[in-house]
Design a protein around this motif. Structure first.
Motif, mmCIF file in Angstrom:
data_model
loop_
_atom_site.group_PDB
_atom_site.id
_atom_site.type_symbol
_atom_site.label_atom_id
_atom_site.label_comp_id
_atom_site.label_asym_id
_atom_site.label_seq_id
_atom_site.Cartn_x
_atom_site.Cartn_y
_atom_site.Cartn_z
ATOM 1 N N ASP A 103 17.992 28.413 -23.008
ATOM 2 C CA ASP A 103 18.893 28.552 -21.860
ATOM 3 C C ASP A 103 19.749 29.803 -21.964
ATOM 4 O O ASP A 103 20.812 29.888 -21.349
ATOM 5 C CB ASP A 103 19.784 27.310 -21.732
ATOM 6 C CG ASP A 103 20.659 27.084 -22.955
ATOM 7 O OD1 ASP A 103 20.532 27.839 -23.941
ATOM 8 O OD2 ASP A 103 21.487 26.143 -22.929
ATOM 9 N N VAL A 104 19.283 30.804 -22.729
ATOM 10 C CA VAL A 104 19.987 32.095 -22.835
ATOM 11 C C VAL A 104 19.000 33.169 -22.383
ATOM 12 O O VAL A 104 18.291 33.767 -23.198
ATOM 13 C CB VAL A 104 20.480 32.349 -24.278
ATOM 14 C CG1 VAL A 104 21.219 33.683 -24.375
ATOM 15 C CG2 VAL A 104 21.389 31.215 -24.721
ATOM 16 N N PRO A 105 18.922 33.432 -21.063
ATOM 17 C CA PRO A 105 17.815 34.216 -20.514
ATOM 18 C C PRO A 105 18.062 35.710 -20.327
ATOM 19 O O PRO A 105 17.183 36.410 -19.829
ATOM 20 C CB PRO A 105 17.621 33.558 -19.143
ATOM 21 C CG PRO A 105 19.016 33.185 -18.728
ATOM 22 C CD PRO A 105 19.735 32.801 -20.012
ATOM 23 N N LEU A 106 19.237 36.219 -20.686
ATOM 24 C CA LEU A 106 19.560 37.608 -20.362
ATOM 25 C C LEU A 106 19.436 38.563 -21.534
ATOM 26 O O LEU A 106 19.799 39.740 -21.416
ATOM 27 C CB LEU A 106 20.986 37.696 -19.790
ATOM 28 C CG LEU A 106 21.247 36.922 -18.496
ATOM 29 C CD1 LEU A 106 22.673 37.140 -18.027
ATOM 30 C CD2 LEU A 106 20.261 37.337 -17.403
ATOM 31 N N LEU A 236 21.492 39.452 -13.590
ATOM 32 C CA LEU A 236 20.103 39.889 -13.583
ATOM 33 C C LEU A 236 19.783 40.695 -12.328
ATOM 34 O O LEU A 236 19.090 41.723 -12.384
ATOM 35 C CB LEU A 236 19.186 38.679 -13.688
ATOM 36 C CG LEU A 236 17.709 38.964 -13.924
ATOM 37 C CD1 LEU A 236 17.505 39.840 -15.147
ATOM 38 C CD2 LEU A 236 16.936 37.669 -14.058
ATOM 39 N N GLN A 237 20.305 40.251 -11.176
ATOM 40 C CA GLN A 237 20.069 40.992 -9.944
ATOM 41 C C GLN A 237 20.668 42.399 -10.013
ATOM 42 O O GLN A 237 20.062 43.370 -9.552
ATOM 43 C CB GLN A 237 20.644 40.228 -8.747
ATOM 44 C CG GLN A 237 19.890 38.969 -8.379
ATOM 45 C CD GLN A 237 18.461 39.261 -7.952
ATOM 46 O OE1 GLN A 237 18.153 40.320 -7.404
ATOM 47 N NE2 GLN A 237 17.571 38.306 -8.205
ATOM 48 N N ASP A 253 22.969 48.286 1.088
ATOM 49 C CA ASP A 253 24.015 47.345 0.666
ATOM 50 C C ASP A 253 23.451 46.532 -0.496
ATOM 51 O O ASP A 253 22.967 45.415 -0.307
ATOM 52 C CB ASP A 253 24.405 46.440 1.840
ATOM 53 C CG ASP A 253 25.514 45.465 1.480
ATOM 54 O OD1 ASP A 253 26.162 45.661 0.433
ATOM 55 O OD2 ASP A 253 25.731 44.502 2.250
ATOM 56 N N PRO A 254 23.499 47.071 -1.711
ATOM 57 C CA PRO A 254 22.792 46.448 -2.836
ATOM 58 C C PRO A 254 23.133 44.989 -3.064
ATOM 59 O O PRO A 254 22.233 44.180 -3.320
ATOM 60 C CB PRO A 254 23.219 47.311 -4.035
ATOM 61 C CG PRO A 254 23.584 48.628 -3.446
ATOM 62 C CD PRO A 254 24.166 48.319 -2.104
ATOM 63 N N SER A 255 24.394 44.640 -2.968
ATOM 64 C CA SER A 255 24.795 43.276 -3.315
ATOM 65 C C SER A 255 24.246 42.222 -2.364
ATOM 66 O O SER A 255 24.237 41.035 -2.685
ATOM 67 C CB SER A 255 26.323 43.170 -3.367
ATOM 68 O OG SER A 255 26.883 43.424 -2.099
ATOM 69 N N SER A 256 23.773 42.624 -1.191
ATOM 70 C CA SER A 256 23.248 41.656 -0.230
ATOM 71 C C SER A 256 21.752 41.413 -0.409
ATOM 72 O O SER A 256 21.175 40.588 0.295
ATOM 73 C CB SER A 256 23.509 42.135 1.207
ATOM 74 O OG SER A 256 22.674 43.236 1.536
ATOM 75 N N CYS A 257 21.121 42.105 -1.352
ATOM 76 C CA CYS A 257 19.676 42.007 -1.540
ATOM 77 C C CYS A 257 19.353 41.386 -2.898
ATOM 78 O O CYS A 257 20.077 41.594 -3.868
ATOM 79 C CB CYS A 257 19.033 43.391 -1.452
ATOM 80 S SG CYS A 257 19.287 44.215 0.140
ATOM 81 N N THR A 258 18.250 40.635 -2.965
ATOM 82 C CA THR A 258 17.817 40.042 -4.227
ATOM 83 C C THR A 258 16.364 40.413 -4.498
ATOM 84 O O THR A 258 15.564 40.589 -3.577
ATOM 85 C CB THR A 258 17.969 38.517 -4.214
ATOM 86 O OG1 THR A 258 17.177 37.966 -3.140
ATOM 87 C CG2 THR A 258 19.426 38.119 -4.022
ATOM 88 N N LEU A 259 16.043 40.510 -5.807
ATOM 89 C CA LEU A 259 14.718 40.931 -6.237
ATOM 90 C C LEU A 259 14.184 39.941 -7.267
ATOM 91 O O LEU A 259 14.957 39.282 -7.955
ATOM 92 C CB LEU A 259 14.759 42.317 -6.884
ATOM 93 C CG LEU A 259 14.984 43.547 -6.033
ATOM 94 C CD1 LEU A 259 16.381 43.595 -5.445
ATOM 95 C CD2 LEU A 259 14.752 44.812 -6.870
#
Length: 450
Positions: A103-106, A236-237, A253-259
């Motif tokens: 549960d430590v994924p970063l 992560l985003q 607008d980077p914060s409004s997008c997810t990858l």
């Protein structure tokens, strides 16, 4: 030699989910998949996953990963008990053991590489990953001297008031000399506040213990509830967006997008606000995406424009224009320079180059030749109530507004379909096809009389 063990047996009660904690999704992959991926570049000789809660479900989700060994911990009685389960499968193993938490994924791969390098260069019995936190509440404290030598790890609940002032915390990531660890594991005691076997207790038993302090404390963020899951998603985003901006992608607008981790972009791509990329999506150079788009397992050629639309499990050729408010559904393949306009849906269909479906149409289970022009409101009626059937439209053909093509049906090349027609039979090339009811006009109609 190197073995990697991932602790993935816990229930994750605070997630309040029927899904095991380690299978919770994070940017398109499960937590445990991310943990396993972080050490892949180390090319370990053995990979072991310690499972417990819903073990069968966890094993099934990872069945496709080659070389992964599953070790059952039953019951779950602490981290020390979990690693004790490795005594039999690693009997005779000579090398180092990297212990990670599911549960430590970063964790960054370079961090684990540095941990392993320090461990081996110093010949330590154990090297643990640490971090300094402004608020270390809840974490085990690492007692270490200025040279980095560790004397003990004390769990938060067992700390004295003075020990709780120590900001150096245990990240729960370890690299052990396996032979030394295997010798002390049977000596672990559950004489503590929780009555569990702590892996941290082995640190004081080993010949030498050192620590590596991680530069970015966000890497060791663990996930116990949905709030922490969202926090890790945000980290992560941000990483993913920064990576692709450095590679030549512009986010308005980077914060409004997810990858997703599997997203790939060419250069000079412009991503407008509120766009989301899922699965293994590829976006060619010079594309303009958005605003307001969802792309999932989509493959776009160069110079594609997508506006307020959804593209899933489909291939879009170079120079295509999609939207606004179009949906390209799974199994669709668009040739170069096709245009799908507003409120168009395409499903399981192949469109050759320069096809235009400008508005208010449904193209399902169909094959359209080059240069076909589909009029507004055209429908391919592909379902007879039992089975799906295909529609074939030859190159250069045109359908008028509000046409219905009842499949199975084939239209040859350069066919013209009159507006409002419903066609049920094949049409040869070069023909005009009409299928309307005769218009009836009654003059001087007074209407119903009350």
């Amino acid at each position: 030699m190197l073995a990697v063990a991932v602790l993935a047996a816990g229930k994750g009660t605070r997630m309040k989910s029927e899904l095991p904690k380690v299978l919770q999704p994070l940017a398109g992959a499960t937590l445990v998949e991310r943990v396993l991926g972080s050490c892949r570049h180390l090319a370990p000789d053995r990979q072991l996953l310690i499972v417990g809660h819903q073990a069968e479900r966890v094993e099934a989700s990872l069945a496709a990963l080659e070389g992964l060994e599953f070790v059952l911990q039953q019951p779950q009685n602490g981290t020390g008990h979990a690693v004790q389960q490795l005594l039999e499968p690693l009997q005779g193993f000579s090398g180092d053991l990297l212990v990670l938490n599911g549960d430590v994924p970063l964790l960054r791969p370079e961090t684990l590489e540095a941990l392993l390098e320090q461990h081996r260069s110093r010949g330590a019995g154990v090297t643990l990953l640490t971090a300094r936190l402004d608020d270390p509440s809840g974490y085990g404290r690492v007692m270490a001297d200025a040279s980095g030598r560790v004397s003990a790890i004390v769990e938060h609940r067992d700390c004295s008031p003075e020990q709780r002032l120590n900001p150096l915390i245990n990240a729960g990531i370890y690299c052990f000399n396996w032979a030394q660890l295997a010798a002390v594991l049977p000596r672990l005691s559950s004489d503590n506040d929780q009555g569990e076997l702590y892996l941290t207790d082995t640190v004081a038993m080993l010949e030498s213990a050192t620590h590596l302090e991680v530069a970015d404390a966000a890497e060791i963020n663990g996930i116990n509830d949905r709030i922490q899951l969202a926090q890790c998603e945000a980290v992560l985003q941000e990483r993913l967006r920064r990576h692709w901006m450095a590679e030549g992608v512009s986010f308005v607008d980077p914060s409004s997008c997810t990858l997703s981790e599997g997203s790939r972009f060419g250069r000079d791509v412009v991503v407008e606000p509120q766009c989301h990329f899922r699965g293994h999506t590829e976006v060619g150079s010079g594309c303009r995406i958005g605003p307001g788009c969802l792309l999932e397992n989509a493959r776009l050629g160069a110079g594609v424009e997508v506006l307020y639309s959804v593209v899933r499990d489909a291939v879009v050729g170079a120079g295509c224009s999609i939207g606004p408010y179009a949906q390209v559904r799974p199994g669709s393949n668009l040739g170069e320079r096709c245009h799908l306009g507003n409120f168009v849906e395409v499903k399981s269909s192949s469109l050759a180059s320069h096809v235009k479906v400008n508005h208010l149409s449904y193209i399902g289970d169909a094959d359209l030749g080059a240069g076909v022009n589909v009029g507004a409101g055209t429908i391919t009626a592909n379902y007879d109530g039992v089975r799906k059937h295909r529609t074939v439209i030859g190159a250069g053909s045109k359908t008028g507004a509000n046409s219905v093509l009842v499949a199975p049906i084939q239209l040859g090349e350069n066919v013209t379909v009159g507006a409002g027609s419903t066609l049920t039979r094949n049409v040869p090339s070069g023909a005009l096809a009409l299928g309307r009811a005769r218009q009836l006009v009654k003059e001087n109609w007074a209407g119903p009389q009350g």
